[in-house]
Design an enzyme around this catalytic site. Sequence first.
Site, PDB file in Angstrom:
ATOM      1  N   ASP A 105      34.983  36.129  37.245  1.00  0.00           N
ATOM      2  CA  ASP A 105      36.806  35.249  37.452  1.00  0.00           C
ATOM      3  C   ASP A 105      36.411  33.989  37.830  1.00  0.00           C
ATOM      4  OD1 ASP A 105      36.380  35.650  39.909  1.00  0.00           O
ATOM      5  OD2 ASP A 105      38.214  36.449  40.422  1.00  0.00           O
ATOM      6  N   GLU A 119      39.822  33.156  45.066  1.00  0.00           N
ATOM      7  CA  GLU A 119      40.162  33.055  43.755  1.00  0.00           C
ATOM      8  C   GLU A 119      41.017  32.152  42.734  1.00  0.00           C
ATOM      9  OE1 GLU A 119      38.052  36.155  43.140  1.00  0.00           O
ATOM     10  OE2 GLU A 119      38.204  37.241  44.409  1.00  0.00           O
ATOM     11  N   ASP A 121      31.707  32.228  53.048  1.00  0.00           N
ATOM     12  CA  ASP A 121      32.014  33.651  53.384  1.00  0.00           C
ATOM     13  C   ASP A 121      32.294  34.276  54.439  1.00  0.00           C
ATOM     14  OD1 ASP A 121      30.618  34.171  51.712  1.00  0.00           O
ATOM     15  OD2 ASP A 121      31.958  33.112  49.966  1.00  0.00           O
TER      16      ASP A 121
END
Length: 241
Positions: free
Chosen positions: A135, A142, A66
């Site tokens: 998370d 996400e 990324d």
Amino acid sequence: MEIVIRPTPADVAVTAADIVADHVQRGPAVLGLATGSTPLATYQELIRRHQAGGLSFSGCVSFNLDEYVGLPKGHPESYREVIRKEFTSHVDIPDAKVEGPDGTAADIAAEAKRYEDAIKAAGGVDVQLLGIGTDGHIGFNEPVSSLASRTRIKTLTTQTREDNARFFSSIDEVPIHVLTQGLGTISEAEHLLLLATGEGKAEAIAATVEGPVAAINPASVLQFHPHVTVVIDEAAASKLR
Ligand code: F6R
């Protein structure tokens, strides 16, 4: 899914380096690289083995997971720069073979497609290093990312921007957007190697290994993959049943 629990983060790095080195020694490997703090000790161990003379990366190609969107080229926190500084510039992978999505591209959608094509042209990733967000993100997928997603632009959650603020002088400097391999892209790697250390990752690891497969916990997609090794320290394993 194979779960390897090691006493300390240093032991995690040695086990992870053993796995990566095994791929590299079998022939020039296509390496999938993650940034963030977790894999740094693994990179240091791989550099140590290279400098000791026993491990050559010549012929290897690497692909970053990324990149931040909007950081100027050459910014020290851009993941291209980080991976060069922390790993590839210390081993014998030519710089031209160190690939990453270009977060400065004028046409981000075209850049995402180019990146997918480049990974395919290299024959796909042999071993993909992964860290995990608190998370449950992998790459920068996400929560509620599609489990079949491809490389694309994503918006970081406030939680991830707070987690990553330590690399910048303030949270306001952490970019809001990123270009990340999708969960479908990551899942095409032959071998996924997920690393986690510290109690702060314990909940995310428990949800990934033992929870339901659900977009709310992106890393749970690993349960579908035929070849996953999760290497964690005792603290990160502390919430496993
Ligand atoms: C980085 C990446 C992220 C990190 C994750 C954990 O390329 O893809 O998914 O792996 O945010 O970061 P650390 O290791 O800093 O806790």
